[in-house]
Design a protein around this motif. Structure first.
Motif, PDB file in Angstrom:
ATOM      1  N   PRO A 156      39.571  85.681  14.983  1.00  0.00           N
ATOM      2  CA  PRO A 156      39.546  87.736  14.539  1.00  0.00           C
ATOM      3  C   PRO A 156      40.594  88.273  14.742  1.00  0.00           C
ATOM      4  CG  PRO A 156      38.308  86.152  16.653  1.00  0.00           C
ATOM      5  CD  PRO A 156      39.400  85.460  16.298  1.00  0.00           C
ATOM      6  N   GLU A 157      42.020  87.497  15.124  1.00  0.00           N
ATOM      7  CA  GLU A 157      43.088  88.170  15.123  1.00  0.00           C
ATOM      8  C   GLU A 157      43.920  88.898  13.688  1.00  0.00           C
ATOM      9  OE1 GLU A 157      46.152  85.572  16.827  1.00  0.00           O
ATOM     10  OE2 GLU A 157      47.359  87.121  17.064  1.00  0.00           O
ATOM     11  N   GLY A 158      43.838  89.940  14.231  1.00  0.00           N
ATOM     12  CA  GLY A 158      44.475  90.988  13.132  1.00  0.00           C
ATOM     13  C   GLY A 158      43.142  91.645  12.325  1.00  0.00           C
ATOM     14  N   ARG A 159      41.621  91.288  12.471  1.00  0.00           N
ATOM     15  CA  ARG A 159      40.819  91.393  11.720  1.00  0.00           C
ATOM     16  C   ARG A 159      40.109  93.288  12.181  1.00  0.00           C
ATOM     17  NH1 ARG A 159      40.010  87.723   7.991  1.00  0.00           N
ATOM     18  NH2 ARG A 159      40.861  85.561   8.685  1.00  0.00           N
ATOM     19  N   ILE A 160      40.103  93.919  11.222  1.00  0.00           N
ATOM     20  CA  ILE A 160      39.702  95.512  11.340  1.00  0.00           C
ATOM     21  C   ILE A 160      37.699  94.722  11.739  1.00  0.00           C
ATOM     22  CG2 ILE A 160      38.744  97.693  10.330  1.00  0.00           C
ATOM     23  CD1 ILE A 160      41.368  97.338   8.988  1.00  0.00           C
ATOM     24  N   ALA A 161      37.352  95.541  12.120  1.00  0.00           N
ATOM     25  CA  ALA A 161      35.952  95.383  13.319  1.00  0.00           C
ATOM     26  C   ALA A 161      35.277  96.407  12.970  1.00  0.00           C
ATOM     27  CB  ALA A 161      35.883  94.208  14.474  1.00  0.00           C
ATOM     28  N   LEU A 162      33.500  96.742  12.732  1.00  0.00           N
ATOM     29  CA  LEU A 162      32.840  97.789  13.178  1.00  0.00           C
ATOM     30  C   LEU A 162      32.374  96.940  14.362  1.00  0.00           C
ATOM     31  CD1 LEU A 162      32.290  97.695   9.159  1.00  0.00           C
ATOM     32  CD2 LEU A 162      34.315  98.705  10.461  1.00  0.00           C
ATOM     33  N   VAL A 163      31.765  98.449  14.560  1.00  0.00           N
ATOM     34  CA  VAL A 163      31.050  98.165  15.745  1.00  0.00           C
ATOM     35  C   VAL A 163      30.098  99.503  15.931  1.00  0.00           C
ATOM     36  CG1 VAL A 163      30.648  97.958  18.710  1.00  0.00           C
ATOM     37  CG2 VAL A 163      31.893  97.179  17.492  1.00  0.00           C
ATOM     38  N   SER A 164      28.577  98.933  16.001  1.00  0.00           N
ATOM     39  CA  SER A 164      28.047 100.618  16.254  1.00  0.00           C
ATOM     40  C   SER A 164      26.704 100.524  16.962  1.00  0.00           C
ATOM     41  CB  SER A 164      26.850 100.412  14.739  1.00  0.00           C
ATOM     42  OG  SER A 164      25.695  99.395  15.490  1.00  0.00           O
ATOM     43  N   GLY A 165      27.051 101.227  18.207  1.00  0.00           N
ATOM     44  CA  GLY A 165      26.506 101.246  19.203  1.00  0.00           C
ATOM     45  C   GLY A 165      27.580 101.669  19.740  1.00  0.00           C
ATOM     46  N   SER A 166      26.759 102.572  21.219  1.00  0.00           N
ATOM     47  CA  SER A 166      27.853 102.617  22.548  1.00  0.00           C
ATOM     48  C   SER A 166      27.604 102.777  23.617  1.00  0.00           C
ATOM     49  CB  SER A 166      28.310 104.022  22.137  1.00  0.00           C
ATOM     50  OG  SER A 166      27.628 105.342  22.608  1.00  0.00           O
ATOM     51  N   GLY A 167      26.419 101.482  23.956  1.00  0.00           N
ATOM     52  CA  GLY A 167      26.170 101.521  25.397  1.00  0.00           C
ATOM     53  C   GLY A 167      26.992 100.417  26.029  1.00  0.00           C
ATOM     54  N   ASN A 168      26.301  99.686  26.568  1.00  0.00           N
ATOM     55  CA  ASN A 168      26.281  98.516  27.839  1.00  0.00           C
ATOM     56  C   ASN A 168      26.743  97.291  26.880  1.00  0.00           C
ATOM     57  OD1 ASN A 168      25.261  95.071  28.407  1.00  0.00           O
ATOM     58  ND2 ASN A 168      26.248  96.604  29.648  1.00  0.00           N
ATOM     59  N   VAL A 169      26.168  96.989  24.693  1.00  0.00           N
ATOM     60  CA  VAL A 169      26.621  96.169  24.486  1.00  0.00           C
ATOM     61  C   VAL A 169      27.603  95.921  23.851  1.00  0.00           C
ATOM     62  CG1 VAL A 169      25.919  94.399  22.522  1.00  0.00           C
ATOM     63  CG2 VAL A 169      24.217  95.152  24.284  1.00  0.00           C
ATOM     64  N   ALA A 170      27.541  97.208  22.981  1.00  0.00           N
ATOM     65  CA  ALA A 170      28.694  98.146  22.082  1.00  0.00           C
ATOM     66  C   ALA A 170      30.058  98.048  23.292  1.00  0.00           C
ATOM     67  CB  ALA A 170      28.889  99.645  21.785  1.00  0.00           C
ATOM     68  N   GLN A 171      30.261  98.833  24.288  1.00  0.00           N
ATOM     69  CA  GLN A 171      31.090  98.645  24.839  1.00  0.00           C
ATOM     70  C   GLN A 171      31.814  97.370  25.521  1.00  0.00           C
ATOM     71  OE1 GLN A 171      30.098 101.318  28.173  1.00  0.00           O
ATOM     72  NE2 GLN A 171      28.985 102.423  27.573  1.00  0.00           N
ATOM     73  N   HIS A 172      30.792  96.449  25.654  1.00  0.00           N
ATOM     74  CA  HIS A 172      31.854  94.889  25.870  1.00  0.00           C
ATOM     75  C   HIS A 172      31.876  94.162  24.803  1.00  0.00           C
ATOM     76  CE1 HIS A 172      29.826  96.283  28.991  1.00  0.00           C
ATOM     77  NE2 HIS A 172      31.042  95.837  29.753  1.00  0.00           N
ATOM     78  N   ALA A 173      31.586  94.490  23.599  1.00  0.00           N
ATOM     79  CA  ALA A 173      31.604  93.848  22.352  1.00  0.00           C
ATOM     80  C   ALA A 173      33.141  94.596  22.084  1.00  0.00           C
ATOM     81  CB  ALA A 173      30.729  93.886  21.121  1.00  0.00           C
ATOM     82  N   VAL A 174      33.934  95.668  21.922  1.00  0.00           N
ATOM     83  CA  VAL A 174      34.466  96.305  21.767  1.00  0.00           C
ATOM     84  C   VAL A 174      36.100  95.568  22.694  1.00  0.00           C
ATOM     85  CG1 VAL A 174      35.767  98.520  21.475  1.00  0.00           C
ATOM     86  CG2 VAL A 174      33.857  98.081  20.762  1.00  0.00           C
TER      87      VAL A 174
END
Ligand code: NDP
Length: 452
Positions: A232-250
């Motif tokens: 995953p290093e250096g790769r741009i990541a798109l995350v949707s949501g800002s709840g429990n799952v999204a926060q910890h994915a980020v």
């Protein structure tokens, strides 16, 4: 078609549609699984003889009940509560509770069906269930949320138990709601047992349960990348949501050196070209978990772009995508845009965030695509470990649970590779792998237990 013949996908789906009118999400999820497993059933006729898929797609029990409560102005309010107990072949029913105005029987039946296969993939002894209410916690005071939770549990308590059915959180149900429901269960039954997971650490919760779903979805992404010699290093990541799952994915993306640039809520998304840092993420956690504010505040505070009108982040260029908001948030047009922008891997933190057409586009393009039932199983995995700790009345060390979560995700990945690989190249059909991998375990247990 005779009973001896395995139905075609069209015949099977036709039957599901007739039996479940007006339930599009449920039909969509059953269709997706049938698409993967019908050929496997043809090769293994015992599953057809025992009508396993037909039985799995008919919940053991659908409970629906009235939930009355009184708001802060003294008005009587009426909501509808549900619990779907889908299948308990391999363990007590287990699955979250969702509070959201969109909640209906179709959505909860789809979630309970998916949960059955997901829980099997974790390797832990948990059946599948799901519940919730059309109650909208947004804008409600703490006292209103508490009164609602108490009223909801006053009916639900008679259907659940530590060896029967163990609910957890989901959209709109976090630590606060679990606490209120646990309190009411204890008060009514006078029993202190692990009847809910996702509890606070002071009263029987497990270390890393809060983090587990988001972390797990990114571990799964990491395992897919490793499988093809990437990181995953250096790769741009798109995350949707800002709840429990999204926060910890980020959070986990950051720990693994990726660069998350988007988060969203139901009003729109933020695009932070400079990258979301841990410090900025801590702001989101406070905003969403304590102040219950809107994601637009992030853009104002850090000078990022905000795209309103419920826009979703899929037009932003990036190689990794972790959808973590809700079902059907990536459609075929989004998938085409993402593919055009060079996406190489999608790991579903949410349940069924990708519409079927979009899934097929990702598969045709042969990018890595992990369905939620595999990628977001870390949450229920640690919930299963919370149940074990509650039964033994002990709490394991955080490091131990971190390692167990990592192992669970790795073994789900291995199981998907086992059932989803074909030919000699490295391409894995993770949808097929997850569906067959989960199906086999539940199906064999159902056969062993007879026609019940
Ligand atoms: P939360 O309630 O903590 O957060 C949900 C997020 O998604 C919020 O940002 C919310 O925005 C957004 N959202 C919800 N509904 C919509 C909608 N209709 N349109 C746009 N945005 C929406 O939930 P979780 O993070 O717990 O759950 C997210 C997903 O992950 C769900 O699909 C859930 O089933 C799945 N999941 C959760 C697990 C867990 O452990 N919590 C386990 C496995 C899967 P807003 O605040 O504006 O509503």
């Amino acid at each position: 078609m005779s009973r001896e013949e395995v139905p075609s996908l069209e015949e099977f789906v036709d039957g599901v549609e007739k039996r479940n009118p007006g339930q599009p999400e449920f039909i969509q999820s059953v269709k997706e699984v049938a698409h993967s497993v019908l050929d496997f059933i043809k090769e293994n006729p015992k599953y057809h003889e025992h009508q396993i898929l037909e039985r799995m797609a008919e919940p053991d029990r659908v409970l629906s009940f009235r939930v009355c409560w009184i708001d802060d102005e003294g008005h009587v309010r009426v909501n509808r509560g549900y619990r779907i107990q889908n299948n308990n072949a391999i363990g007590p029913y287990k699955g979250g509770i969702r509070f959201h105005p969109s909640v209906n029987q179709s959505i909860l039946k789809f979630l309970a069906f998916e949960q059955t296969l997901k829980n099997a993939l974790t390797g832990l002894p948990m059946g599948g269930g799901k519940g919730g209410s059309n109650f909208n916690p947004k804008g409600k005071s703490n006292a209103e949320v508490m009164r609602f939770c108490q009223s909801f549990m006053t009916e639900l308590y008679r259907h659940i138990g530590e060896d029967t059915d163990v609910p957890a959180g989901d959209i709109g149900v976090g630590g606060r709601e679990i606490g209120y429901m646990f309190g009411q269960y204890k008060r009514i039954t006078n029993r202190y047992v692990g009847v809910l997971t996702g509890k606070g650490m002071e009263y029987g919760g497990s270390p890393i349960r809060t983090e587990a779903t988001g972390y797990g979805a990114v571990y799964f992404m990491q395992d897919m990348l490793t499988h093809v010699g990437k990181t995953p290093e250096g790769r741009i990541a798109l995350v949707s949501g800002s709840g429990n799952v999204a926060q910890h994915a980020v959070e986990k993306l950051l720990q693994l050196g990726a660069k998350p640039v988007t988060m969203s809520d139901s009003s729109g998304f933020i695009y932070d070209k400079a990258g979301i840092t841990q410090e900025k993420l801590d702001f989101v956690k406070d905003l969403k978990n304590n102040r219950r504010g809107r994601i637009e505040e992030y853009a104002t505070k850090f000078g990022a772009e905000f795209h309103g009108n419920s826009a979703r982040p899929w037009s932003v260029p990036g190689e990794l995508a972790v959808p973590c908001a809700t079902q059907n948030e990536i459609n075929a047009d989004d998938a085409r845009t993402m593919l055009g922008n060079g996406v190489i891997a999608v790991s579903e933190g949410a349940n069924m965030p990708t519409e079927l057409d979009a899934v097929h586009l990702f598969q045709e393009a042969r990018i890595m695509f992990a369905p939620g039932k595999a990628a977001n199983a870390g949450g229920v995995g640690v919930s299963g470990l919370e149940m074990s700790q509650n039964s033994a009345r002990i709490t394991w060390k955080e490091e131990e649970l971190q390692k167990l979560l990592r192992d669970i995700m790795q073994s789900i990945h291995d199981r998907c590779v086992k059932y989803g690989s074909s030919g000699s190249d490295k391409y894995v059909d993770y949808v097929k792998g997850a569906n067959i991998g989960g199906f086999v375990k539940v199906a064999d247990a159902m056969i062993a237990q007879g026609v019940v």
